[in-house]
Scaffold this active site. Structure first.
Site, PDB file in Angstrom:
ATOM      1  CD  GLU A 181     -12.378   6.260   8.201  1.00 17.70           C
ATOM      2  OE1 GLU A 181     -13.113   5.773   9.032  1.00 17.70           O
ATOM      3  OE2 GLU A 181     -11.426   5.998   7.677  1.00 17.70           O
ATOM      4  CB  CYS A 219      -4.150  12.446   8.172  1.00 18.26           C
ATOM      5  SG  CYS A 219      -3.875  10.963   6.631  1.00 18.26           S
ATOM      6  CB  CYS A 276      -7.634   4.351  -2.960  1.00 15.25           C
ATOM      7  SG  CYS A 276      -6.079   4.448  -4.000  1.00 15.25           S
ATOM      8  CB  CYS A 301      -1.290  -0.164  -2.145  1.00  9.56           C
ATOM      9  SG  CYS A 301      -0.819   1.134  -3.240  1.00  9.56           S
ATOM     10  CB  CYS A 360      -3.262   0.588   1.284  1.00 11.21           C
ATOM     11  SG  CYS A 360      -4.351   2.139   1.801  1.00 11.21           S
ATOM     12  CB  CYS A 370      -0.443   4.813   7.581  1.00  9.72           C
ATOM     13  SG  CYS A 370       0.687   6.349   7.722  1.00  9.72           S
TER      14      CYS A 370
HETATM   15  N1  SAH Z   1      -2.107   7.338  -2.108  1.00 10.64           N
HETATM   16  C1  SAH Z   1      -1.304   8.075  -1.522  1.00 10.64           C
HETATM   17  C2  SAH Z   1      -1.833   8.647  -0.067  1.00 10.64           C
HETATM   18  C3  SAH Z   1      -2.647   7.599   0.780  1.00 10.64           C
HETATM   19  S1  SAH Z   1      -1.499   6.510   1.846  1.00 10.64           S
HETATM   20  C4  SAH Z   1       0.036   7.297  -1.550  1.00 10.64           C
HETATM   21  O1  SAH Z   1       0.193   6.092  -1.800  1.00 10.64           O
HETATM   22  O2  SAH Z   1       0.983   8.032  -1.120  1.00 10.64           O
HETATM   23  C5  SAH Z   1      -0.533   7.216   2.798  1.00 10.64           C
HETATM   24  C6  SAH Z   1       0.677   6.602   3.154  1.00 10.64           C
HETATM   25  O3  SAH Z   1       0.250   5.375   4.190  1.00 10.64           O
HETATM   26  C7  SAH Z   1       1.258   5.848   2.002  1.00 10.64           C
HETATM   27  O4  SAH Z   1       2.821   6.028   2.367  1.00 10.64           O
HETATM   28  C8  SAH Z   1       0.993   4.399   2.184  1.00 10.64           C
HETATM   29  O5  SAH Z   1       1.885   3.658   1.514  1.00 10.64           O
HETATM   30  C9  SAH Z   1       0.979   4.280   3.711  1.00 10.64           C
HETATM   31  N2  SAH Z   1       0.272   2.981   3.973  1.00 10.64           N
HETATM   32  C10 SAH Z   1      -0.952   2.364   3.630  1.00 10.64           C
HETATM   33  N3  SAH Z   1      -1.263   1.258   4.300  1.00 10.64           N
HETATM   34  C11 SAH Z   1      -0.765   1.126   5.330  1.00 10.64           C
HETATM   35  C12 SAH Z   1      -0.426   0.171   6.303  1.00 10.64           C
HETATM   36  N4  SAH Z   1      -1.538  -0.726   6.348  1.00 10.64           N
HETATM   37  N5  SAH Z   1       0.366   0.153   7.091  1.00 10.64           N
HETATM   38  C13 SAH Z   1       1.327   1.542   7.134  1.00 10.64           C
HETATM   39  N6  SAH Z   1       1.218   2.348   6.227  1.00 10.64           N
HETATM   40  C14 SAH Z   1       0.637   2.238   5.270  1.00 10.64           C
END
Ligand code: SAH
Length: 358
Positions: A101, A114, A121, A125, A128, A349
């Protein structure tokens, strides 16, 4: 794999090659190297979809290119437009039928795209959605660039900024990410400059240094989310491999070597990282390094039925987020509170998870 897929994958991907690689490719195929420059221009500036558009290249050569190589690495399978702010989520399919996406986020003064760097991934995390769906493979440099090409071709405003904040961890797909950055950085590429490109990482410490050493200088965002090792490890397992202190050292190195300001991304999680001691630790860190804080309201993962810790995460309220942000601002820290653009279409995000089977 089906026979069609095998046939597709036997063709070479020209998109994703840098200027010098394209020149070499044409030389190796008994053509003058300036053809590489012409094709570079068609692919990365005109965003050509078909070799027939490349009018300064002979018909015979275009036919040969069409037979030997693939120009388009992705196709659109779905497009969703957010009712409130016009955020557009594109669902794209690779030649091997992997789904990824990308999201267009229009704002008054800029229009940000974006993009994803991997299919899924591997980082897991806890907040996420992409992590929860797991990891399939790295995207090629061509597939990374093609997200921009497709998005721009299907959108009437110029895309001004690119953030590697979609699916995946760009620094775990280092070689291909760097190649895509090299294409954006190339003098001949007119659309986007690296000053408008941000690579976001969960903190792959040695690769942050390596990125600084490439001399490319995209902006760097670190997904920080907590200044305390223990809390960070709980929500980001990568912290057990590269501790926060090691990651911060790399980030210092990056800021110093590139002369850029670091963005610390900070997803607000109730009672986990939104306490006064969290704010104080953030102030202390920001005073040591040219930086700004990007506060991100936590977007719910309820649409994918999370399990374990992920199911327990609660967003900090809007009022508490403002309080936290103002506390930092009072201490002269630059803070942005990000909108949750696109949450109605799961494009915000951390909500990029494919629910259809790939
Ligand atoms: N792997 C990279 C890029 C992808 S995530 C990284 O970790 O930076 C892009 C951003 O969205 C990151 O800051 C991540 O922590 C945030 N993010 C992930 N899940 C989220 C959620 N459920 N709500 C808000 N931000 C989130």
């Amino acid at each position: 794999m089906t026979t069609t897929e095998t046939a597709v994958s036997k063709k070479e991907q020209l998109k994703g090659k840098t200027l010098s690689e394209l020149k070499e490719w044409f030389l190796a195929n008994s053509e003058p190297s300036f053809r590489g420059e012409q094709v570079f221009n068609w692919m990365y500036n005109h965003l050509a979809e078909d070799y027939s558009e490349m009018l300064n290249i002979s018909k015979d050569l275009r036919k040969k290119l069409d037979e030997k190589t693939i120009l388009n690495t992705l196709r659109i399978t779905d497009k969703k437009v957010s009712s409130s702010e016009g955020t557009v989520k594109l669902l794209l399919k690779t030649a091997q039928d992997n789904l990824i996406e990308c999201v267009i986020i229009p704002e008054e003064k800029r229009c940000t795209l974006c993009i994803s760097s991997q299919v899924g991934c591997p980082l897991d995390c806890k907040f996420c959605a992409t992590g929860i769906m797991g990891y399939k493979r790295n995207l090629t440099p061509g597939e990374i660039f093609d997200q921009y090409a497709i998005a721009q071709r299907n959108y009437d405003r110029a895309i001004s900024n690119i953030v590697y904040m979609g699916m995946g961890e760009p620094l775990l797909n280092f070689k291909n990410t760097v190649k895509s950055l090299e294409i954006f950085a190339e003098e001949l590429t007119t659309g986007i400059s690296l000053k408008k490109v941000t690579v976001s990482t969960a903190g792959i410490a040695p690769k942050i240094k390596e990125l600084a050493d490439t001399g490319l200088k995209p902006k760097l965002a670190l997904s920080l989310h907590s200044c305390f090792e223990e809390i960070r490890s709980k929500i980001m397992p990568i912290n057990d491999k590269y501790s926060l202190s090691e990651t911060i050292k790399s980030v210092f190195y990056y800021a110093e070597k590139t002369g850029t300001r670091i963005t610390f991304e900070y997803v607000m999680l109730k009672d986990i990282n939104d306490r006064i001691e969290d704010a104080d630790a953030l102030v202390k860190l920001c005073r040591r390094i040219p930086s700004k804080v990007n506060i991100i309201p936590f977007n719910s993962l309820q649409h994918i039925n999370p399990k374990g810790i992920s199911a327990e995460l609660i967003p900090t309220s809007k009022k508490e987020i403002e309080k936290f942000a103002n506390y930092l601002r009072d201490k002269n820290i630059t803070v942005m509170v990000r909108d949750t653009q696109g949450s109605d279409i799961a494009a915000a995000c951390g909500q990029l998870a494919i629910t259809q089977t790939a």
